[in-house]
Structure formats: C-alpha cells, structure tokens
Design a protein around this motif. Structure first.
Motif, PDB file in Angstrom:
ATOM      1  N   VAL A   9      89.723 -59.988 -43.973  1.00 56.79           N
ATOM      2  CA  VAL A   9      88.970 -59.020 -44.477  1.00 56.79           C
ATOM      3  C   VAL A   9      88.624 -59.337 -46.050  1.00 56.79           C
ATOM      4  O   VAL A   9      89.424 -60.265 -46.558  1.00 56.79           O
ATOM      5  CB  VAL A   9      89.729 -57.556 -44.621  1.00 56.79           C
ATOM      6  N   ASN A  10      87.912 -58.727 -46.742  1.00 55.04           N
ATOM      7  CA  ASN A  10      87.671 -59.030 -48.093  1.00 55.04           C
ATOM      8  C   ASN A  10      87.025 -60.381 -48.240  1.00 55.04           C
ATOM      9  O   ASN A  10      87.620 -61.220 -49.235  1.00 55.04           O
ATOM     10  CB  ASN A  10      88.779 -58.561 -49.113  1.00 55.04           C
ATOM     11  N   LEU A  11      86.046 -61.007 -47.478  1.00 51.38           N
ATOM     12  CA  LEU A  11      85.788 -62.285 -47.538  1.00 51.38           C
ATOM     13  C   LEU A  11      85.024 -62.686 -48.578  1.00 51.38           C
ATOM     14  O   LEU A  11      84.228 -61.641 -49.294  1.00 51.38           O
ATOM     15  CB  LEU A  11      84.758 -62.725 -46.392  1.00 51.38           C
ATOM     16  N   THR A  12      85.045 -63.732 -49.297  1.00 52.71           N
ATOM     17  CA  THR A  12      84.313 -64.382 -50.357  1.00 52.71           C
ATOM     18  C   THR A  12      82.939 -64.586 -49.624  1.00 52.71           C
ATOM     19  O   THR A  12      82.804 -64.785 -48.583  1.00 52.71           O
ATOM     20  CB  THR A  12      84.954 -65.481 -50.953  1.00 52.71           C
ATOM     21  N   ASP A  13      82.047 -65.059 -50.598  1.00 52.77           N
ATOM     22  CA  ASP A  13      80.714 -65.248 -50.276  1.00 52.77           C
ATOM     23  C   ASP A  13      80.761 -66.714 -49.592  1.00 52.77           C
ATOM     24  O   ASP A  13      80.129 -66.946 -48.514  1.00 52.77           O
ATOM     25  CB  ASP A  13      79.836 -65.541 -51.534  1.00 52.77           C
ATOM     26  N   ARG A  14      81.592 -67.892 -49.924  1.00 55.72           N
ATOM     27  CA  ARG A  14      81.817 -69.205 -49.515  1.00 55.72           C
ATOM     28  C   ARG A  14      82.222 -68.905 -47.971  1.00 55.72           C
ATOM     29  O   ARG A  14      81.890 -69.477 -47.176  1.00 55.72           O
ATOM     30  CB  ARG A  14      82.546 -69.924 -50.149  1.00 55.72           C
ATOM     31  N   GLN A  15      83.410 -67.762 -47.972  1.00 60.50           N
ATOM     32  CA  GLN A  15      84.016 -67.849 -46.306  1.00 60.50           C
ATOM     33  C   GLN A  15      82.880 -67.263 -45.618  1.00 60.50           C
ATOM     34  O   GLN A  15      82.821 -67.604 -44.404  1.00 60.50           O
ATOM     35  CB  GLN A  15      85.247 -66.925 -46.577  1.00 60.50           C
ATOM     36  N   LYS A  16      82.221 -66.423 -45.992  1.00 62.21           N
ATOM     37  CA  LYS A  16      81.146 -65.668 -44.923  1.00 62.21           C
ATOM     38  C   LYS A  16      80.156 -66.721 -44.779  1.00 62.21           C
ATOM     39  O   LYS A  16      79.679 -66.689 -43.519  1.00 62.21           O
ATOM     40  CB  LYS A  16      80.352 -64.852 -45.746  1.00 62.21           C
ATOM     41  N   GLU A  17      79.650 -67.579 -45.695  1.00 59.77           N
ATOM     42  CA  GLU A  17      78.619 -68.538 -45.638  1.00 59.77           C
ATOM     43  C   GLU A  17      79.264 -69.602 -44.430  1.00 59.77           C
ATOM     44  O   GLU A  17      78.583 -70.115 -43.395  1.00 59.77           O
ATOM     45  CB  GLU A  17      78.362 -69.542 -46.644  1.00 59.77           C
ATOM     46  N   LEU A  18      80.439 -69.936 -44.495  1.00 56.53           N
ATOM     47  CA  LEU A  18      81.122 -71.036 -43.291  1.00 56.53           C
ATOM     48  C   LEU A  18      81.153 -70.267 -41.963  1.00 56.53           C
ATOM     49  O   LEU A  18      81.093 -70.930 -41.047  1.00 56.53           O
ATOM     50  CB  LEU A  18      82.594 -71.445 -43.950  1.00 56.53           C
ATOM     51  N   LEU A  19      81.675 -68.845 -41.855  1.00 51.51           N
ATOM     52  CA  LEU A  19      81.605 -68.397 -40.644  1.00 51.51           C
ATOM     53  C   LEU A  19      80.236 -68.035 -40.071  1.00 51.51           C
ATOM     54  O   LEU A  19      80.107 -68.174 -38.919  1.00 51.51           O
ATOM     55  CB  LEU A  19      82.437 -66.827 -40.862  1.00 51.51           C
ATOM     56  N   GLU A  20      79.349 -67.695 -40.847  1.00 53.50           N
ATOM     57  CA  GLU A  20      78.007 -67.719 -40.282  1.00 53.50           C
ATOM     58  C   GLU A  20      77.325 -68.997 -39.807  1.00 53.50           C
ATOM     59  O   GLU A  20      76.975 -69.034 -38.751  1.00 53.50           O
ATOM     60  CB  GLU A  20      77.017 -67.208 -41.358  1.00 53.50           C
ATOM     61  N   GLU A  21      77.844 -70.263 -40.628  1.00 49.46           N
ATOM     62  CA  GLU A  21      77.399 -71.558 -40.039  1.00 49.46           C
ATOM     63  C   GLU A  21      78.296 -71.612 -38.619  1.00 49.46           C
ATOM     64  O   GLU A  21      77.422 -72.195 -37.804  1.00 49.46           O
ATOM     65  CB  GLU A  21      77.762 -72.631 -41.113  1.00 49.46           C
ATOM     66  N   PHE A  22      79.536 -71.511 -38.551  1.00 51.51           N
ATOM     67  CA  PHE A  22      80.046 -71.486 -37.411  1.00 51.51           C
ATOM     68  C   PHE A  22      79.636 -70.779 -36.220  1.00 51.51           C
ATOM     69  O   PHE A  22      79.506 -71.192 -35.133  1.00 51.51           O
ATOM     70  CB  PHE A  22      81.728 -71.134 -37.504  1.00 51.51           C
ATOM     71  N   GLU A  23      79.290 -69.532 -36.454  1.00 45.83           N
ATOM     72  CA  GLU A  23      78.497 -68.557 -35.568  1.00 45.83           C
ATOM     73  C   GLU A  23      77.302 -69.223 -34.881  1.00 45.83           C
ATOM     74  O   GLU A  23      77.179 -69.375 -33.612  1.00 45.83           O
ATOM     75  CB  GLU A  23      78.157 -67.304 -36.035  1.00 45.83           C
ATOM     76  N   LYS A  24      76.594 -69.826 -35.696  1.00 46.74           N
ATOM     77  CA  LYS A  24      75.218 -70.641 -35.516  1.00 46.74           C
ATOM     78  C   LYS A  24      75.514 -71.718 -34.561  1.00 46.74           C
ATOM     79  O   LYS A  24      74.863 -71.937 -33.605  1.00 46.74           O
ATOM     80  CB  LYS A  24      74.391 -70.945 -36.854  1.00 46.74           C
TER      81      LYS A  24
END
Length: 375
Positions: free
Chosen positions: A335-350
């Motif tokens: 929870v409370n993800l940083t922008d960088r963490q969100k970016e990496l997870l979005e990349e992983f999802e793609k």
C-alpha cells in the motif's frame, strides 16, 4: 408429603443404582445440612426433602412401590393404597438415620461431636502464553479464616467457657418422630457441637475463627493450558473441631496472544511476505516464544501455504513431547506505493500480458471452474 419427584430432588435418573443414589444424597445432605446453613429456612426445607427422597429410593420395596404408584404408593396418609400403608415395612418405627450421618459427619448416634472438613476454595489466575509455555511461580493472596487469637478457637469470651447444651444434653443430636419414622437430626440449638456459648467472644462472635487472608505460592508448570486447574492440598478453608482443611483449586486463564494461537501443543501464526519473496523465494525472520528464527521461503510460494518450524511449540505437561510452530503464508499487497514502485509494477503487468497459464495456476483453476459452470 410433597409431590415433588424424589428422583428430581436427588438429581438422579430413574435408572440410577443404589451407589448413585447414595452418592447424590450425601452430596446434597452435606450442602443443605443445618450445621452448614444456620438460620437458613430454605436450606432446612431442602434438607428435609433430600432426607425424604433418600428414605424412599434407598429401600427396594418402597422404591418399587413409588415407581409403580407414585406418592400414593408410599404415603401412609393415603391409607392402604399401593404399598399398603407401609404394612410390609415391619420394624419401620425403629428406623434411624444415624448410620448415614455418622459416616458423613463422624461419631456415633447418640453421642458425637460434629467435625467438618474445611470448604474447598477456588481462585482464578491469569498468565501470558509465554508463562504457560515456560512455567512460572505466582504468589496469590486469598481470603480465608484463622483461629481467633482472643478465645483461641473456643468461641467463648475469655474467662468464660461453653456449657453443655440444654436441648441435646451434649449429644449434638435430637430424635424427631415423623409419621412412623424416628429420625436423628442435628440439634438446632448447638448445631451439633453439644455445647452452648452463652457469653460469646466479642472478636469472633462465638465462631472461634476470624476472617483473614493469606499468601500462597503456586507453581504453574510448563505446558499448562487455558482452563486447567492446579490443586493445592490443605490450602482451603480450615476444618472445624480438628477436621482437615479443604483444598485450594487455582484455575489458570491464559491471555490471548497478539501473534500466536494455540492448538494443543502446536502454535499457529500468520506470516505476511512480499510478492517478490513469494515469487523468487528468500529468507524471512519469524517470531517464536524463544525469539526469532530464520525461515527459508521456496520460490513460487502461494498464499495459504503452511510452513512448519519443528519444536517451537509448547512442551507437553505430562511428557517430553514438544509441539511445532506453523506459519501460514499470506502474500501481502503493498500500500501507499511511490511513483517509481507504481511504474515498475505497471511495466511488470505489461510484460505479463499473455503469460502462459502454467505460470498462473490459480487463475487457470478459477477460469476452468467458471467455464464448467457456464458450459
């Protein structure tokens, strides 16, 4: 004669045997006996009911008549019905309860001094799970009685003494006729002591003992569980007239633990791990009652997997066996993800789009079940 069911009065089933009836009678007679309930009219009436019920159910012929005809079969006032107005009970006029009470209270009929074992006491103590696992000594303070230091247990004012009871003439009992029975009862004046105190001690008011408290050390053994009792022999209420003390029962309550749940000798806890550790494997620290230990997490671990830590449970109370600790894996969503963490997870999802179904076994199982439903 009361119409209350005699079996109900003694608290036994109609199929109860002689030993069960006698045991129930003794327990209730002790509970409601006038010596233990002075000036308690309700207890006195219950004591009489218990006596009456035992008189009928302890005699085979009377019990048989009662079972067949109810109260009409054993009530002499019903005249000739059922049991023939007790016509078959020859010698009933000489029937005496002395033998029963002599076994319960000590002494013989016609000349005994009542002596009662002290009452048992119960005390609840609360401990932690850690204390239950390792054992601990606790000091507890309990209310009790002790011999009066003014009259030294006599109950009489210093300089005076008790006199022989004028009602029972020192025997402690009186004989009462009820219908065709002659029954021996505790003297209502002296309550079975055979003595009267006309000038009671001011401190104990004639009881010979006073209320106080005492501190007792309780050794709580390792492995004890919630609700179990520890018996301390002789630490209950003091007996009367030289009778032994009662016992003290310490009931142990174990506080709820914030991390562990106990199941027998085993402990269970929830172990949250990160998505990365769950997927790639790694090492995590888990708590135990003895401190932290390291636990190896296999790669591709799923939520719900149970990891066993041998020998980190609870020691058995009666053997050398020791339980285990079971850690239940929960893959935690951050929870409370940083922008960088969100970016990496979005990349992983793609890059995971179109992932082979063998890589997502739970999804495969779920969608297979859904397809089966609609097909």
């Amino acid at each position: 004669m009361s119409n209350k069911d005699f079996y109900e009065t003694l608290g036994v089933a109609r199929s109860a045997n002689d030993d069960e009836i006698k045991k129930a009678y003794r327990k209730l007679a002790m509970k409601y006996h006038p010596d233990r309930n002075p000036d308690d009219k309700d207890a006195e009436e219950k004591f009489k009911e218990v006596q009456k019920a035992y008189d009928i159910l302890s005699d085979k012929e009377k019990r048989s008549a009662y079972d067949q005809f109810g109260h009409a079969g054993v009530d002499p006032n019903m005249g000739g019905g059922g049991f023939g107005g007790f016509g078959g009970f020859g010698g009933a006029q000489g029937f005496d309860f002395g033998d029963i009470f002599s076994q319960m209270f000590g002494g013989g009929a016609g000349g005994r001094q009542q002596s009662y074992q002290g009452a048992d006491l119960q005390y609840a103590v609360e401990i932690t799970l850690e204390e239950a696992a390792k054992g601990i000594k606790k000091r507890i303070t309990i209310p009790t009685h002790e011999e009066c230091d003014v009259c030294h247990g006599s109950g009489a004012k210093p300089g005076t003494s008790a006199t022989t009871c004028s009602t029972c003439h020192g025997s402690g009992t009186i004989h009462v006729r009820q219908a065709i029975f002659q029954m021996q009862q505790t003297c209502p004046t002296c309550h079975g002591t055979g003595k009267q105190i006309k000038d009671p001690c001011m401190k104990c008011r004639g009881e010979g003992r006073v209320k106080t408290s005492k501190t007792v050390e309780v050794n709580i053994p390792a492995g004890i569980d919630d609700g179990q009792r520890i018996r301390l022999s002789g630490e209950g209420e003091p007996g009367m007239h030289g009778a032994p003390n009662g016992d003290l029962y310490v009931v142990v309550h174990v506080k709820e633990h914030k991390t562990f749940e106990r199941n027998g000798l085993d402990l269970h806890c929830e172990m949250p791990i990160s998505f990365a550790i769950a997927a790639l494997g790694g090492e995590v620290e888990v708590p135990t009652l003895d401190g932290k230990v390291k636990l190896s997490i296999p790669k591709e671990t799923q939520t719900g997997r149970r990891m066993r830590v041998k020998g980190k449970g609870i020691k058995s109370l009666r053997s050398s066996a020791v339980g285990d600790l079971y850690c239940h894996v929960v893959v935690e969503t951050p929870v409370n993800l940083t922008d960088r963490q969100k970016e990496l997870l979005e990349e992983f999802e793609k890059i995971s789009t179109g992932m082979e179904r063998s890589q997502t076994p739970r999804q495969k199982s779920f969608f297979d079940k859904v397809r089966d439903i609609f097909d």
